[in-house]
Design an enzyme around this catalytic site. Structure first.
Site, PDB file in Angstrom:
ATOM      1  CE  LYS A   1      -1.686   1.667   3.989  1.00 23.95           C
ATOM      2  NZ  LYS A   1      -1.487   2.942   4.534  1.00 23.95           N
ATOM      3  CG  ASN A   2       2.116   2.412   3.460  1.00 20.50           C
ATOM      4  OD1 ASN A   2       0.972   2.882   3.214  1.00 20.50           O
ATOM      5  ND2 ASN A   2       2.752   2.275   4.648  1.00 20.50           N
TER       6      ASN A   2
ATOM      7  CB  CYS B   1      -4.436  10.835  11.334  1.00 21.59           C
ATOM      8  SG  CYS B   1      -2.827   9.969  11.740  1.00 21.59           S
TER       9      CYS B   1
ATOM     10  NE  ARG C   1       0.955  10.382  10.195  1.00 25.45           N
ATOM     11  CZ  ARG C   1       0.579   9.166   9.150  1.00 25.45           C
ATOM     12  NH1 ARG C   1      -0.642   8.746   9.638  1.00 25.45           N
ATOM     13  NH2 ARG C   1       1.096   8.788   8.569  1.00 25.45           N
ATOM     14  N   PRO C   2       2.853  16.332  11.149  1.00 24.61           N
ATOM     15  CG  PRO C   2       4.906  17.329  12.134  1.00 24.61           C
ATOM     16  CD  PRO C   2       3.868  16.227  12.140  1.00 24.61           C
ATOM     17  CB  ILE C   3       3.516  18.114   5.597  1.00 27.09           C
ATOM     18  CG1 ILE C   3       2.759  19.365   5.583  1.00 27.09           C
ATOM     19  CG2 ILE C   3       2.699  17.082   5.557  1.00 27.09           C
ATOM     20  CD1 ILE C   3       2.132  19.275   4.248  1.00 27.09           C
ATOM     21  CG  ASP C   4       8.163  20.194   9.739  1.00 25.66           C
ATOM     22  OD1 ASP C   4       7.386  19.165   9.987  1.00 25.66           O
ATOM     23  OD2 ASP C   4       9.634  20.203   9.976  1.00 25.66           O
ATOM     24  CD  GLN C   5      11.984  18.001   8.272  1.00 29.85           C
ATOM     25  OE1 GLN C   5      13.072  18.052   7.406  1.00 29.85           O
ATOM     26  NE2 GLN C   5      11.838  19.146   8.971  1.00 29.85           N
TER      27      GLN C   5
ATOM     28  CG  ASP D   1       3.080   1.254   9.497  1.00 26.42           C
ATOM     29  OD1 ASP D   1       3.277   1.585   8.245  1.00 26.42           O
ATOM     30  OD2 ASP D   1       3.003   2.249  10.269  1.00 26.42           O
TER      31      ASP D   1
ATOM     32  CB  ILE E   1       7.784   6.252  14.282  1.00 22.21           C
ATOM     33  CG1 ILE E   1       9.093   5.274  14.259  1.00 22.21           C
ATOM     34  CG2 ILE E   1       7.428   7.162  13.044  1.00 22.21           C
ATOM     35  CD1 ILE E   1      10.015   6.079  13.630  1.00 22.21           C
TER      36      ILE E   1
ATOM     37  NE  ARG F   1      -6.956   4.992   5.653  1.00 24.67           N
ATOM     38  CZ  ARG F   1      -6.579   6.165   6.026  1.00 24.67           C
ATOM     39  NH1 ARG F   1      -6.811   6.661   7.102  1.00 24.67           N
ATOM     40  NH2 ARG F   1      -5.526   6.940   5.336  1.00 24.67           N
TER      41      ARG F   1
HETATM   42  C1  EPZ Z   1       4.562   6.796   6.286  1.00 29.52           C
HETATM   43  O1  EPZ Z   1       3.880   7.827   7.002  1.00 29.52           O
HETATM   44  C2  EPZ Z   1       3.276   5.434   6.171  1.00 29.52           C
HETATM   45  N1  EPZ Z   1       2.425   6.021   5.316  1.00 29.52           N
HETATM   46  C3  EPZ Z   1       2.926   5.103   7.599  1.00 29.52           C
HETATM   47  O2  EPZ Z   1       2.068   4.294   7.380  1.00 29.52           O
HETATM   48  C4  EPZ Z   1       4.204   4.829   8.328  1.00 29.52           C
HETATM   49  O3  EPZ Z   1       3.929   4.578   9.869  1.00 29.52           O
HETATM   50  C5  EPZ Z   1       5.358   5.936   8.474  1.00 29.52           C
HETATM   51  O4  EPZ Z   1       5.415   6.223   6.891  1.00 29.52           O
HETATM   52  C6  EPZ Z   1       6.539   5.579   8.950  1.00 29.52           C
HETATM   53  O5  EPZ Z   1       7.159   4.455   8.592  1.00 29.52           O
HETATM   54  C7  EPZ Z   1       2.425   6.129   4.140  1.00 29.52           C
HETATM   55  O6  EPZ Z   1       3.381   5.639   3.458  1.00 29.52           O
HETATM   56  C8  EPZ Z   1       1.048   6.425   3.305  1.00 29.52           C
HETATM   57  P1  EPZ Z   1       6.936   9.944   8.130  1.00 29.52           P
HETATM   58  P2  EPZ Z   1       4.530   9.337   6.780  1.00 29.52           P
HETATM   59  O7  EPZ Z   1       6.786  11.123   7.497  1.00 29.52           O
HETATM   60  O8  EPZ Z   1       5.257   9.452   5.632  1.00 29.52           O
HETATM   61  C9  EPZ Z   1       7.574  13.241  11.594  1.00 29.52           C
HETATM   62  C10 EPZ Z   1       0.041   2.765   7.846  1.00 29.52           C
HETATM   63  O9  EPZ Z   1      -0.250   2.113   8.548  1.00 29.52           O
HETATM   64  N2  EPZ Z   1       7.297  14.188  10.437  1.00 29.52           N
HETATM   65  O10 EPZ Z   1       7.920   8.829   7.779  1.00 29.52           O
HETATM   66  O11 EPZ Z   1       3.538  10.264   7.092  1.00 29.52           O
HETATM   67  C11 EPZ Z   1       5.908  12.476  11.661  1.00 29.52           C
HETATM   68  O12 EPZ Z   1       5.468  13.338  12.705  1.00 29.52           O
HETATM   69  C12 EPZ Z   1       0.632   4.479   7.839  1.00 29.52           C
HETATM   70  O13 EPZ Z   1      -0.012   2.388   6.541  1.00 29.52           O
HETATM   71  C13 EPZ Z   1       7.639  15.538  10.735  1.00 29.52           C
HETATM   72  O14 EPZ Z   1       8.127  15.865  11.739  1.00 29.52           O
HETATM   73  O15 EPZ Z   1       5.613   8.961   7.799  1.00 29.52           O
HETATM   74  C14 EPZ Z   1       6.572  11.111  12.563  1.00 29.52           C
HETATM   75  O16 EPZ Z   1       6.716  11.528  13.664  1.00 29.52           O
HETATM   76  C15 EPZ Z   1       0.354   4.923   9.287  1.00 29.52           C
HETATM   77  N3  EPZ Z   1       7.641  16.333   9.538  1.00 29.52           N
HETATM   78  C16 EPZ Z   1       8.006  10.768  11.711  1.00 29.52           C
HETATM   79  O17 EPZ Z   1       8.510  12.276  11.087  1.00 29.52           O
HETATM   80  C17 EPZ Z   1       7.435  16.048   8.428  1.00 29.52           C
HETATM   81  O18 EPZ Z   1       7.282  16.891   7.373  1.00 29.52           O
HETATM   82  C18 EPZ Z   1       7.872   9.806  10.617  1.00 29.52           C
HETATM   83  O19 EPZ Z   1       6.906  10.052   9.732  1.00 29.52           O
HETATM   84  C19 EPZ Z   1       6.962  14.559   8.132  1.00 29.52           C
HETATM   85  C20 EPZ Z   1       6.974  13.932   9.129  1.00 29.52           C
END
Ligand code: EPZ
Length: 437
Positions: free
Chosen positions: A22-23, A120, A125-129, A308, A330, A401
């Site tokens: 999925k991911n 969520c 889950r910010p998107i600052d990066q 996950d 995480i 999902r």
């Molecule tokens: C992906 O989410 C997956 N989703 C998640 O799977 C998975 O848990 C996660 O990666 C970690 O492996 C998809 O791929 C669709 P991250 P993502 O950005 O990309 C912080 C599932 O069950 N962060 O790696 O959103 C964030 O808050 C889902 O299938 C920032 O601070 O995860 C978290 O603490 C749940 N700023 C950490 O990084 C940012 O801009 C990792 O998040 C982005 C992230």
């Protein structure tokens, strides 16, 4: 509201075939609009998240032709780039991963607009990066009225150091950089198998990406992409979920269509707690004939133990001998299933918000439980399959999902589980399968 009704106590035995990741699919489907050619993609998981993303892509004008449950033809040729290229809030609200369309549209059309994804069930889950990366490539990124707008005259390669290891940011930046002018380096990149799969997909369209799967990804921007045909890798987390289900029910399951290397952290932990794990080129077998042992786990970015898989191993350890500790490093809110597990007799305490102390119990007893999020829902199903008596799992839309035909695959292993959409149907199932006292 649909529910699963489960009669626990039957060890899972037999073979199950794992679907596409999925991911990986969510990044690959979004990236497919970056070519005016055609992308034929198969082994796509037919789950709610991928179906919602395909709708979002049609919403911006992409051509999407389903060739079957798990195969789709996509082309970005019909997208009207003179428009505002808005990813509708309806889709971002339903699945955060619609934000991958921002990186894809910015890369191809140098502009994109979308509703800012909210938090969520498992964290803020910010998107600052993601934004940091787009700005480093030269995009003007503004957040106004809950919308994120990204625009650039041109995108130029840059040296980007991620402050946080982020799967989403790595994929989004990789997409935007692949059609930028010049070279981009992403440092502290995420290394998950799905990052590699998205990079391989982009390269199959003509991108020039090296180092995916390591923490330094190098991208040479190219002019445009061409047609491709691509098959998505097997889902590491679906595979891990069935591995845990085999262990928790003391069963013996052959899990086929996997990449064992992607499962190393999961297999190592199962071995450590006393399950038998055997590996072949594209399959793993998990068997557990006696009560498992306790262990300690800290969730980490790949190749560490995946976040996950945290709820699924927690419910497995809840039946093991001794006291286990799980630290969730995480996400800040990924233990919401613990309250539900207490209703089934689990002895789990969450301290400091991110550490679960699990004192193993001899057995779970069936109960009615609420699904708080996708992976927690799968874990509650595992607990119901291992419990004595009947369990009703509510809000199974979360589970759908990310798991295709989940109840069907579990029934194929002897699991006593049905999807029902009313209390009456649930009672009928209990009456039909109930043991006569
Ligand atoms: C992906 O989410 C997956 N989703 C998640 O799977 C998975 O848990 C996660 O990666 C970690 O492996 C998809 O791929 C669709 P991250 P993502 O950005 O990309 C912080 C599932 O069950 N962060 O790696 O959103 C964030 O808050 C889902 O299938 C920032 O601070 O995860 C978290 O603490 C749940 N700023 C950490 O990084 C940012 O801009 C990792 O998040 C982005 C992230």
């Amino acid at each position: 509201m649909e529910q699963y009704i489960i009669e626990g106590g039957t060890p899972l035995v037999g073979e199950v075939v794992i679907g596409g990741a999925k991911n990986a699919a969510l990044g690959i489907l979004a990236a497919a609009i970056m070519t005016d050619g055609q992308c034929m993609i198969d082994n796509m998981p037919n789950v709610r998240d991928t179906n919602v993303l395909l709708q979002a892509m049609e919403g911006i004008g992409a051509r999407v032709v389903r060739k079957g449950d798990n195969e789709v033809l996509i082309s970005g040729k019909c997208i009207d780039s003179s428009g505002e290229l808005l990813v509708d809030n309806e889709y971002i609200r339903k699945i955060r991963a619609s934000y991958y369309l921002i990186g894809a549209l910015l890369g191809k059309y140098k502009k994109a607009k979308a509703a800012l994804p909210g938090g969520c069930d498992i964290g803020s889950r910010p998107i600052d990066q993601h934004i940091k990366g787009f700005r480093a490539l030269g995009a003007d990124v503004r957040i106004e009225h809950g919308m994120i707008m990204a625009e650039a005259e041109e995108l130029r390669g840059s040296h980007i150091y991620l402050d946080v290891v982020s799967v989403g940011a790595t994929i989004n930046i990789m997409m935007a950089a692949s059609l930028a002018i010049g070279n981009t380096i992403i440092e502290n990149a995420a290394k998950e198998p799905h990052i590699v799969d998205v990079a391989n997909f982009l390269n199959s369209m003509g991108a020039n990406i090296k180092g995916a799967g390591t923490d330094v990804i190098r991208i040479k921007g190219v002019e445009k992409f061409h047609d491709t045909e691509y098959s998505i890798i097997p889902d590491q987390i679906e595979a891990g979920t069935f591995m845990m289900a085999a262990a928790a029910t003391r069963g013996d399951v052959l899990i086929r269509n996997v990449i064992p290397k992607h499962l190393e952290a999961i297999s190592a932990k199962l071995n450590e707690i006393g399950a038998v794990v055997e590996e072949w080129d594209d399959a793993v077998r998990v068997a557990a004939t006696r009560r498992l042992k306790h262990t300690q786990i800290k969730t980490l970015p790949y190749p560490g133990f995946p976040t996950d898989m945290q709820p699924q191993i927690a419910v497995t350890l809840g039946l093991s001998k001794g006291t286990s500790i799980i630290t969730e490093s995480i996400f800040e809110n990924r233990f919401r299933y613990v309250d539900e597990m207490r209703r089934m007799g689990a002895n789990i305490k969450v301290v400091d918000g991110n550490t679960a102390i699990i004192s193993g119990v001899e057995r779970y007893t069936g109960a009615t439980v609420e699904t708080p999020d996708l992976r927690a829902g799968a874990a509650l199903v595992i607990a119901g399959l291992a419990a004595e008596g009947y369990t009703t799992v509510n809000n199974i839309g979360y589970i759908q999902r990310g798991y295709e035909r989940f109840d069907e695959k579990l029934r194929g292993l002897g699991g006593m589980i049905e999807k029902v959409d009313s209390e009456r149907e649930a009672n009928k199932y209990i009456y039909k399968t109930g043991t006569v006292d």
